[in-house]
Design a protein around this motif. Structure first.
Motif, PDB file in Angstrom:
ATOM      1  N   PHE A 453       0.683  -1.518  -0.507  1.00  0.00           N
ATOM      2  CA  PHE A 453      -0.242   0.151  -0.020  1.00  0.00           C
ATOM      3  C   PHE A 453       1.284   1.099  -0.049  1.00  0.00           C
ATOM      4  O   PHE A 453       0.507   3.094  -0.875  1.00  0.00           O
ATOM      5  CB  PHE A 453      -0.928   0.146   1.360  1.00  0.00           C
ATOM      6  N   GLU A 454       2.254   1.327   0.243  1.00  0.00           N
ATOM      7  CA  GLU A 454       2.822   2.129   1.024  1.00  0.00           C
ATOM      8  C   GLU A 454       3.283   2.547  -0.515  1.00  0.00           C
ATOM      9  O   GLU A 454       3.847   4.321  -0.915  1.00  0.00           O
ATOM     10  CB  GLU A 454       3.819   2.092   1.988  1.00  0.00           C
ATOM     11  N   GLU A 455       3.866   1.532  -1.935  1.00  0.00           N
ATOM     12  CA  GLU A 455       4.403   1.550  -2.953  1.00  0.00           C
ATOM     13  C   GLU A 455       3.316   1.910  -3.894  1.00  0.00           C
ATOM     14  O   GLU A 455       3.935   2.545  -5.944  1.00  0.00           O
ATOM     15  CB  GLU A 455       4.876   0.643  -3.236  1.00  0.00           C
ATOM     16  N   ILE A 456       2.076   2.121  -3.799  1.00  0.00           N
ATOM     17  CA  ILE A 456       1.307   1.943  -4.800  1.00  0.00           C
ATOM     18  C   ILE A 456       1.241   3.874  -5.178  1.00  0.00           C
ATOM     19  O   ILE A 456       0.939   4.326  -4.576  1.00  0.00           O
ATOM     20  CB  ILE A 456      -0.599   1.732  -4.859  1.00  0.00           C
ATOM     21  N   ALA A 457       0.886   4.068  -6.660  1.00  0.00           N
ATOM     22  CA  ALA A 457       1.478   4.870  -7.119  1.00  0.00           C
ATOM     23  C   ALA A 457       0.145   5.763  -7.624  1.00  0.00           C
ATOM     24  O   ALA A 457       0.318   7.259  -7.760  1.00  0.00           O
ATOM     25  CB  ALA A 457       3.104   5.832  -8.327  1.00  0.00           C
ATOM     26  N   PHE A 458      -0.649   4.652  -7.599  1.00  0.00           N
ATOM     27  CA  PHE A 458      -2.025   5.925  -8.631  1.00  0.00           C
ATOM     28  C   PHE A 458      -3.051   5.788  -7.424  1.00  0.00           C
ATOM     29  O   PHE A 458      -4.290   5.952  -8.074  1.00  0.00           O
ATOM     30  CB  PHE A 458      -2.531   4.538  -9.750  1.00  0.00           C
ATOM     31  N   TRP A 459      -3.475   5.632  -6.269  1.00  0.00           N
ATOM     32  CA  TRP A 459      -4.042   6.704  -5.353  1.00  0.00           C
ATOM     33  C   TRP A 459      -5.443   7.575  -5.901  1.00  0.00           C
ATOM     34  O   TRP A 459      -5.829   7.759  -5.253  1.00  0.00           O
ATOM     35  CB  TRP A 459      -3.392   6.279  -3.977  1.00  0.00           C
ATOM     36  N   ALA A 497       1.130   8.668   7.005  1.00  0.00           N
ATOM     37  CA  ALA A 497       2.477   9.145   5.486  1.00  0.00           C
ATOM     38  C   ALA A 497       1.993   9.182   4.321  1.00  0.00           C
ATOM     39  O   ALA A 497       1.185   9.528   3.138  1.00  0.00           O
ATOM     40  CB  ALA A 497       3.684   8.485   5.447  1.00  0.00           C
ATOM     41  N   VAL A 498       0.717   7.376   4.153  1.00  0.00           N
ATOM     42  CA  VAL A 498       0.450   7.751   2.735  1.00  0.00           C
ATOM     43  C   VAL A 498      -0.658   8.372   2.484  1.00  0.00           C
ATOM     44  O   VAL A 498      -1.140   9.076   1.295  1.00  0.00           O
ATOM     45  CB  VAL A 498       0.358   6.027   2.461  1.00  0.00           C
ATOM     46  N   LYS A 504      -6.751  11.386   0.334  1.00  0.00           N
ATOM     47  CA  LYS A 504      -7.515  10.207   0.105  1.00  0.00           C
ATOM     48  C   LYS A 504      -7.849   9.922   1.475  1.00  0.00           C
ATOM     49  O   LYS A 504      -7.267   8.951   2.283  1.00  0.00           O
ATOM     50  CB  LYS A 504      -7.501   9.524  -0.583  1.00  0.00           C
ATOM     51  N   PRO A 505      -9.075   9.143   1.861  1.00  0.00           N
ATOM     52  CA  PRO A 505      -9.728   8.326   3.368  1.00  0.00           C
ATOM     53  C   PRO A 505      -9.027   7.296   3.331  1.00  0.00           C
ATOM     54  O   PRO A 505      -8.640   6.780   1.492  1.00  0.00           O
ATOM     55  CB  PRO A 505     -10.992   8.502   3.414  1.00  0.00           C
ATOM     56  N   VAL A 506      -8.924   6.578   4.640  1.00  0.00           N
ATOM     57  CA  VAL A 506      -8.290   4.903   4.383  1.00  0.00           C
ATOM     58  C   VAL A 506      -9.291   3.833   4.183  1.00  0.00           C
ATOM     59  O   VAL A 506      -9.847   4.283   5.174  1.00  0.00           O
ATOM     60  CB  VAL A 506      -7.172   4.775   5.417  1.00  0.00           C
ATOM     61  N   LEU A 507      -9.289   3.002   3.640  1.00  0.00           N
ATOM     62  CA  LEU A 507     -10.416   2.299   4.176  1.00  0.00           C
ATOM     63  C   LEU A 507     -10.158   0.102   4.524  1.00  0.00           C
ATOM     64  O   LEU A 507      -8.270   0.137   3.197  1.00  0.00           O
ATOM     65  CB  LEU A 507     -11.712   1.651   2.395  1.00  0.00           C
TER      66      LEU A 507
END
Length: 606
Positions: A453-459, A497-498, A504-507
């Motif tokens: 989840f920390e390395e994804i760039a398209f959030w 941090a992400v 964006k909200p975290v789910l």
């Protein structure tokens, strides 16, 4: 003394909340019933049932709570339609009912349909009390459809011959020198506010906290009236001024009620808003992952969800990839798979859930054969990568179109496809764009908790940062709530941090714990693959409590889905095999979940 405005399905689902409101003081309930038939409710997209309306009034009478129902009157109604409504009111004892006239307000779809039929441009007449279109009395509907009641098949009477209609429907006019009379025959029509609608109502009973705003010259005998209840006042200064004058008392009551009974501000809760660098969501997703049963199930099978205050479910259909590094994905919508994974099963489940007021996150997974997992999916050539995204695109677009057709509220575009998500972000952005072309709901991706989840760039292309939240919390065999809350502190900085980076909200698209000793050390392990598990239901309940204490109050946290919930009622005694499994059903953890989800249900009602 205060008035609460709510829905009848909420009253049926949470009658104990009405009792709690009643404890705050003298309570009266304002109800927008709109129609007495299921067909009429469907026509205005009310997402409710006529049976709920009847049941809610029974609950309020049993509790001794006063209520004021409101109905929307359709200009296409005939004598039979008014008779049906009158009979319903007499049968249910809802004598304190009010009525709104549907009106085509500028800016709405119906305005575009009906604006040529408007009989006046005096904007003060567009108050949902006067009629501004030709009525049935004038003999000219000119194709404008009625929005509420089914047609009776009765022939329209020419003007002057409708003696069997109520007086207000005969086109009668006040005589010169006589005061104009309101809908109820008194000199001043009374009105109440409902979501921007001012609706005439009969003289009120002496119910506590009721509020009536008076308005002279409420003439319901003018020709016309029709409008979608979705209408919005847009830039009509004179009407806005009238609304402010008429509704100030009702708004003051509502504000006073919230200040008196809701307590200090709470974490907001679906549909995030961004203020500065902060994300605030307006409804947390109080969810569980629903297991797909092999056989069709009924509404009764899902009722335990409502009993535990579940507001959302995950449904999980599968695609089948034979080899992790080959670009072929098989889509199965029928045949040798569980009923709950079939398209018809997904549709039936979503429909039943909606009847209980429960929303759906559709979360398709890939099942990879040959002993591999979704985490292993990855191609060895550019051609294969392009082919894989084409094949996966066909798979996910099928479910995106299905979700759009069924009105499913949210869609997860991928789950734990680690190599594809980290190595091919641009391909994922293009795929997300294709999904948004066919689906209008909210989107997320479910990333593995370990680094992924920390390395994804398209959030930033999605609505939620989705995490499969199987974070290890403690190596102790039976850690306490405090120990596991401390364990979350190791992971919270990375999550925050992400969240700050993408705003964006975290789910938590999935979270869960085995009911066994050591269940907080490696939560992702399947109980079937661990030998010698010792049941520990207290550990599972403590893990749930630690999660809620750590996250549920955070504004940027959008909710969670517990793995997993079976579509059947659990019977005692529980076997050890069932105890060590992930489900909270029949265990102390279910009570923890219901208590916290119940607070969320309270917020939704407020």
């Amino acid at each position: 003394h205060f008035t609460v405005q709510t829905r009848t399905d909420i009253i049926c689902k949470f009658p104990h909340l009405i009792e709690m409101w009643k404890d705050c003081g003298e309570l009266s309930i304002f109800l927008g019933l709109e129609s007495v038939t299921d067909e009429g409710l469907n026509r205005v997209n009310k997402s409710n049932t006529a049976a709920n309306n009847v049941r809610a009034l029974e609950i309020l009478r049993d509790l001794g709570v006063g209520y004021t129902p409101n109905f929307i009157v359709d200009p296409a109604w005939g004598h039979d339609d008014f008779t049906r409504l009158r009979d319903w009111i007499e049968e249910t004892g809802a004598f304190n009912s009010g009525f709104s006239v549907l009106t085509p307000l500028p800016g709405t779809d119906l305005w575009e349909e009906a604006k040529q039929e408007v009989t006046t441009h005096d904007w003060e007449m567009f108050d949902i009390i006067h009629t501004v279109l030709p009525t049935i009395d004038a003999g000219v509907l000119r194709g404008v459809r009625g929005a509420l009641a089914p047609r009776t098949g009765r022939a329209l009477s020419p003007p002057g011959q409708g003696e069997d209609l109520p007086e207000a429907r005969r086109g009668s006019r006040h005589r010169e020198g006589q005061p104009r009379r309101g809908a109820q025959g008194d000199e001043h029509g009374q009105s109440v506010q409902q979501g921007g609608h001012l609706s005439p109502s009969p003289p009120r009973r002496a119910s506590a906290g009721s509020c009536a705003c008076r308005r002279r010259d409420l003439d319901l005998t003018r020709p016309g009236a029709i409008l979608t209840p979705r209408g919005i006042f847009l830039g009509i200064d004179r009407l806005e001024s009238f609304m402010k004058r008429s509704c100030s008392v009702g708004l003051a009551l509502l504000l006073g009620t919230l200040l008196a009974c809701s307590g200090p501000p709470r974490a907001s809760l679906e549909n995030p808003t961004v203020a500065g660098s902060d994300v605030v969501v307006v409804e947390k997703q109080a969810g569980v992952s629903l297991a797909a049963g092999p056989h069709e199930f009924t509404l009764a099978d899902l009722e335990p969800l409502a009993e535990h205050h579940v507001g959302w479910i995950v449904q999980t259909p599968f695609g089948w990839q034979p080899v992790a590094d080959e670009p072929l994905i098989n889509l199965r919508t029928d045949g040798e798979i569980f009923w709950g994974e079939l398209d018809v099963g997904l549709e039936t489940t979503a429909r039943l859930a909606h009847q209980l007021g429960i929303k759906t996150l559709l979360k398709p997974h890939l099942w990879v054969a040959g002993g591999s997992s979704r985490l292993d999916v990855g191609m060895t050539s550019e051609a294969d990568w392009l082919a894989w995204f084409e094949s996966y695109g066909d798979f996910i677009l099928h479910y995106a179109k299905l979700a759009e057709r069924l009105g499913i509220e949210a869609l997860c575009v991928g789950t734990e496809l680690q190599h594809t998500a980290i190595e091919r972000p641009d391909d994922w952005r293009r795929l997300i764009g294709r999904v948004r072309q066919v689906y209008g709901g909210e989107l997320t991706y479910a990333a593995n908790w370990w680094k992924s989840f920390e390395e994804i760039a398209f959030w930033d292309d999605l609505d939620y940062i989705g995490i499969q939240a199987y974070f290890p919390l403690s190596e102790a065999p039976s850690p306490t709530v405090d120990e596991m809350t401390e364990g979350w502190k190791r992971h919270l900085p990375a999550i925050e941090a992400v969240q700050r980076r993408f705003r964006k909200p975290v789910l938590f698209t999935e979270i869960g714990y085995k009911g066994a000793e050591g269940g907080a050390a490696r939560p992702w392990e399947w109980p079937q693959r661990v030998e010698g598990l010792v049941p520990d239901l207290e550990l599972q309940a403590n893990a749930y409590e630690a999660f809620f204490r750590t996250f549920w109050h955070r504004d940027w946290f959008a909710g969670a889905y517990f793995w997993k919930w079976h579509p059947f009622r659990v019977e005692e005694p529980l076997s050890d095999r069932f105890k060590v499994g992930f489900t909270p059903q029949g265990k102390p953890s279910a009570a923890v979940m219901a208590r916290w989800f119940g607070r969320e249900a309270d917020r939704r009602v407020e």
